[in-house]
Scaffold this motif. Structure first.
Motif, PDB file in Angstrom:
ATOM      1  N   GLN A  40      49.077  46.777  37.521  1.00 46.68           N
ATOM      2  CA  GLN A  40      47.878  46.947  37.903  1.00 46.68           C
ATOM      3  C   GLN A  40      46.880  46.103  37.179  1.00 46.68           C
ATOM      4  OE1 GLN A  40      47.280  51.270  37.035  1.00 46.68           O
ATOM      5  NE2 GLN A  40      48.529  51.536  38.816  1.00 46.68           N
ATOM      6  N   LEU A  41      47.424  45.775  35.558  1.00 47.46           N
ATOM      7  CA  LEU A  41      46.484  44.742  35.094  1.00 47.46           C
ATOM      8  C   LEU A  41      46.812  43.434  35.615  1.00 47.46           C
ATOM      9  CD1 LEU A  41      44.701  43.963  32.894  1.00 47.46           C
ATOM     10  CD2 LEU A  41      46.513  44.291  31.270  1.00 47.46           C
ATOM     11  N   LEU A  42      47.937  43.090  35.987  1.00 50.74           N
ATOM     12  CA  LEU A  42      48.270  41.651  36.680  1.00 50.74           C
ATOM     13  C   LEU A  42      47.592  41.427  37.850  1.00 50.74           C
ATOM     14  CD1 LEU A  42      49.955  38.965  36.243  1.00 50.74           C
ATOM     15  CD2 LEU A  42      51.731  40.184  37.670  1.00 50.74           C
ATOM     16  N   GLU A  43      47.439  42.571  38.693  1.00 55.33           N
ATOM     17  CA  GLU A  43      46.667  42.252  39.893  1.00 55.33           C
ATOM     18  C   GLU A  43      45.169  41.998  39.597  1.00 55.33           C
ATOM     19  OE1 GLU A  43      46.186  44.915  44.205  1.00 55.33           O
ATOM     20  OE2 GLU A  43      47.206  45.809  42.518  1.00 55.33           O
ATOM     21  N   ARG A  44      44.856  42.819  38.976  1.00 55.09           N
ATOM     22  CA  ARG A  44      43.290  42.589  38.539  1.00 55.09           C
ATOM     23  C   ARG A  44      43.035  41.400  37.960  1.00 55.09           C
ATOM     24  NH1 ARG A  44      40.233  46.191  33.802  1.00 55.09           N
ATOM     25  NH2 ARG A  44      38.250  45.078  33.807  1.00 55.09           N
ATOM     26  N   MET A  45      43.994  40.661  37.063  1.00 55.96           N
ATOM     27  CA  MET A  45      43.801  39.320  36.595  1.00 55.96           C
ATOM     28  C   MET A  45      43.763  38.341  37.619  1.00 55.96           C
ATOM     29  SD  MET A  45      45.479  39.735  32.575  1.00 55.96           S
ATOM     30  CE  MET A  45      44.808  38.230  32.313  1.00 55.96           C
ATOM     31  N   VAL A  46      44.864  38.583  38.298  1.00 57.32           N
ATOM     32  CA  VAL A  46      45.119  37.292  39.443  1.00 57.32           C
ATOM     33  C   VAL A  46      44.037  37.456  40.384  1.00 57.32           C
ATOM     34  CG1 VAL A  46      46.833  36.729  41.356  1.00 57.32           C
ATOM     35  CG2 VAL A  46      47.875  37.364  39.162  1.00 57.32           C
ATOM     36  N   ASN A  47      43.409  38.683  40.739  1.00 57.75           N
ATOM     37  CA  ASN A  47      42.343  38.592  41.570  1.00 57.75           C
ATOM     38  C   ASN A  47      41.106  38.067  41.174  1.00 57.75           C
ATOM     39  OD1 ASN A  47      44.086  39.323  43.587  1.00 57.75           O
ATOM     40  ND2 ASN A  47      43.874  41.266  43.613  1.00 57.75           N
ATOM     41  N   GLN A  48      40.997  37.746  39.691  1.00 60.02           N
ATOM     42  CA  GLN A  48      39.902  37.069  39.237  1.00 60.02           C
ATOM     43  C   GLN A  48      39.982  35.666  39.102  1.00 60.02           C
ATOM     44  OE1 GLN A  48      36.433  38.109  38.227  1.00 60.02           O
ATOM     45  NE2 GLN A  48      36.597  35.890  38.275  1.00 60.02           N
ATOM     46  N   ASP A  49      39.338  34.781  39.996  1.00 65.67           N
ATOM     47  CA  ASP A  49      39.245  33.385  39.614  1.00 65.67           C
ATOM     48  C   ASP A  49      39.039  32.898  38.314  1.00 65.67           C
ATOM     49  OD1 ASP A  49      40.115  32.187  42.451  1.00 65.67           O
ATOM     50  OD2 ASP A  49      38.030  32.952  43.184  1.00 65.67           O
ATOM     51  N   SER A  50      39.922  32.131  37.762  1.00 63.41           N
ATOM     52  CA  SER A  50      39.568  31.695  36.544  1.00 63.41           C
ATOM     53  C   SER A  50      39.954  30.042  36.213  1.00 63.41           C
ATOM     54  CB  SER A  50      40.284  32.474  35.345  1.00 63.41           C
ATOM     55  OG  SER A  50      41.544  32.474  35.555  1.00 63.41           O
ATOM     56  N   GLY A  51      39.594  29.292  37.149  1.00 59.07           N
ATOM     57  CA  GLY A  51      39.842  27.988  36.971  1.00 59.07           C
ATOM     58  C   GLY A  51      39.132  27.324  35.773  1.00 59.07           C
ATOM     59  N   SER A  52      39.709  26.234  35.406  1.00 58.90           N
ATOM     60  CA  SER A  52      39.131  25.807  34.031  1.00 58.90           C
ATOM     61  C   SER A  52      37.735  25.405  34.206  1.00 58.90           C
ATOM     62  CB  SER A  52      40.084  24.583  33.723  1.00 58.90           C
ATOM     63  OG  SER A  52      41.291  24.570  33.608  1.00 58.90           O
ATOM     64  N   GLY A  85      38.462  36.873  29.874  1.00 63.76           N
ATOM     65  CA  GLY A  85      38.282  36.807  28.470  1.00 63.76           C
ATOM     66  C   GLY A  85      37.703  38.384  28.065  1.00 63.76           C
ATOM     67  N   HIS A  86      36.870  38.682  28.818  1.00 55.07           N
ATOM     68  CA  HIS A  86      35.890  39.920  28.418  1.00 55.07           C
ATOM     69  C   HIS A  86      36.789  41.246  28.863  1.00 55.07           C
ATOM     70  CE1 HIS A  86      32.725  42.846  28.247  1.00 55.07           C
ATOM     71  NE2 HIS A  86      33.146  43.270  29.387  1.00 55.07           N
ATOM     72  N   MET A  87      37.727  40.871  29.832  1.00 54.16           N
ATOM     73  CA  MET A  87      38.563  41.959  30.071  1.00 54.16           C
ATOM     74  C   MET A  87      39.609  42.258  29.113  1.00 54.16           C
ATOM     75  SD  MET A  87      41.200  41.837  33.709  1.00 54.16           S
ATOM     76  CE  MET A  87      39.808  40.937  34.663  1.00 54.16           C
ATOM     77  N   LEU A  88      40.265  41.149  28.570  1.00 49.84           N
ATOM     78  CA  LEU A  88      41.353  41.215  27.498  1.00 49.84           C
ATOM     79  C   LEU A  88      40.603  41.754  26.170  1.00 49.84           C
ATOM     80  CD1 LEU A  88      43.196  38.087  28.512  1.00 49.84           C
ATOM     81  CD2 LEU A  88      44.104  40.424  28.608  1.00 49.84           C
ATOM     82  N   ARG A  89      39.353  41.186  25.982  1.00 51.16           N
ATOM     83  CA  ARG A  89      38.658  41.626  24.649  1.00 51.16           C
ATOM     84  C   ARG A  89      38.593  43.118  24.630  1.00 51.16           C
ATOM     85  NH1 ARG A  89      32.692  39.632  22.841  1.00 51.16           N
ATOM     86  NH2 ARG A  89      32.619  40.835  20.789  1.00 51.16           N
ATOM     87  N   GLN A  90      38.328  43.667  25.826  1.00 47.08           N
ATOM     88  CA  GLN A  90      37.900  45.284  25.660  1.00 47.08           C
ATOM     89  C   GLN A  90      39.228  45.955  25.269  1.00 47.08           C
ATOM     90  OE1 GLN A  90      36.233  45.689  29.583  1.00 47.08           O
ATOM     91  NE2 GLN A  90      34.327  46.636  28.564  1.00 47.08           N
TER      92      GLN A  90
END
Length: 390
Positions: A15-27, A37-42
């Motif tokens: 579930q966490l992986l799906e949430r992260m993959v579905n968030q674009d984060s190109g350099s 980063g906010h997701m992981l920080r929390q």
């Protein structure tokens, strides 16, 4: 107990992986990387970790993470939050599972590794293994895919004085870890000439393309397969039209080295070639340099690898190691004399492509391996007599 606790979290991990993959984060998509980063920080802060944010303007912010009870952590763990994919990719190719594989932009490079690290540490916290979860210092950077130019100093500063570095790039497709990497760098060569009509007044022009052609030939001569030094002019562009003497030309140069001392050697040779023009009237500009030094497989690295292989044998995961020509943040921990092993993420393939995938059976397996390695390294020290040479 540790294995059962991790494997019980498989659906939570997906579930966490799906949430992260579905968030674009190109350099170059700062907003998206910062969202990761906010997701992981929390999540880390809820576990009792302190998250220091290194603010950036053009790329995403970097995170430096340690538990609030940490005193002197001996393990540095490095992972990156950025991907190579442009905005909109996640919408076009969202997280999917087909058979025993998960697909999506960044799924293996390296969002699965981010989930694995968080799950390993959260499980160690839940089990009360204070000796382990207080022994790690984590760096999550946001520009690895474009050379880690902003985060390099952050990684080196945090890694300095540590005993071990675990780099979370994905394992090779056969499950092997990476014990050695080539170093390298990039240069941009720019040549300025003078435009003129090639039919009416060619004598008034000074060709930047002609000048850069001489330089390319000399640069390519620097290749030495025997010595493990490679110089490749991979991109060239220039000119305005077929009937115009070109006023500008540009070349992108990729350099790979096998031994650390080759960095200064090849840099000097490139700068000498580009120091003066062959054609009078042209001007030359060279930018860039060696950015990553080799990860050396030495005695300390072998000692660390042995610990990881012994852990793998204990849990039924045979561990092989390989050397690779690709670069990663492992170069920065290795360059400050820290025993470094890379490829500690799950197994997958197709990185940077539309076919990027994660081998799902390795998701929990490699998370368990990572947690056990952290436990093992928290109980031992590197032999003080081992030499580390770069």
């Amino acid at each position: 107990m540790l294995k059962e606790a991790i494997y019980a979290k498989e659906q939570e991990m997906l579930q966490l992986l799906e949430r992260m993959v579905n968030q674009d984060s190109g350099s170059k998509y700062k907003k998206g990387v910062d969202a990761i980063g906010h997701m992981l920080r929390q999540k880390y802060e809820k576990l009792g970790f302190i998250v220091d944010v290194v603010n950036e303007v053009e790329v995403g912010n970097h995170l430096i993470i340690r538990h609030k009870e940490t005193v002197r952590p001996r393990i540095v763990i490095v992972g990156h939050m950025d991907t190579v994919f442009p905005v909109g990719t996640a919408q076009d190719r969202p997280f999917t599972i087909k058979g025993s594989r998960a697909y999506g932009p960044g799924v293996i490079d390296m969002k699965a590794s981010q989930v694995a690290l968080f799950t390993a540490l959260s499980t160690l916290v839940e089990l009360g293994d204070k000796e382990s979860y207080t022994n790690v210092h984590i760096i999550l950077n946001s520009d690895e895919e474009i050379g880690s130019h902003r985060s390099k100093i952050v990684i080196e500063n945090v890694a300095l004085g540590k005993d071990y570095a675990l780099i979370l790039e994905p394992a090779r497709d056969n499950g092997a870890l990476v014990s050695a990497r080539r170093g390298g760098g990039t240069y941009i060569l720019r040549v300025y000439g003078k435009a003129a009509h090639s039919g009416i007044a060619p004598q008034d022009g000074i060709s930047a393309i002609e000048e850069i052609s001489y330089k390319i030939i000399e640069l390519q001569k620097l290749n030495s397969q025997q010595e493990g030094m490679n110089v490749n002019v991979g991109l060239i562009r220039g000119g305005e039209a077929a009937n115009v003497v070109s006023p500008y030309a540009e070349a992108s140069i990729d350099v790979r080295i096998t031994r650390p001392e080759q960095g200064a050697e090849i840099d000097k040779a490139i700068r000498k070639i580009c120091s003066k023009p062959h054609i009078k009237g042209t001007n030359i500009e060279l930018v860039g340099g060696i950015n990553r030094y080799p990860v050396v497989k030495n005695e300390k690295t072998l000692d660390l690898l042995t610990h990881i292989q012994e852990v793998g044998a204990e849990i039924g995961v045979p561990i092989q190691d390989v050397a690779t020509g690709g670069g990663s943040d492992a170069s920065f921990t290795s360059s400050v004399h820290v025993a470094t092993i890379d490829g500690l993420g799950p197994v997958g393939g197709g990185a940077h492509s539309v076919d990027e995938y994660l081998e799902l059976p390795t998701f929990t397996e490699r998370t368990y391996l990572l947690a056990k390695v952290i436990q093992r390294l928290s109980q031992v020290r590197l032999h003080p007599d081992l030499e580390y040479t770069i």
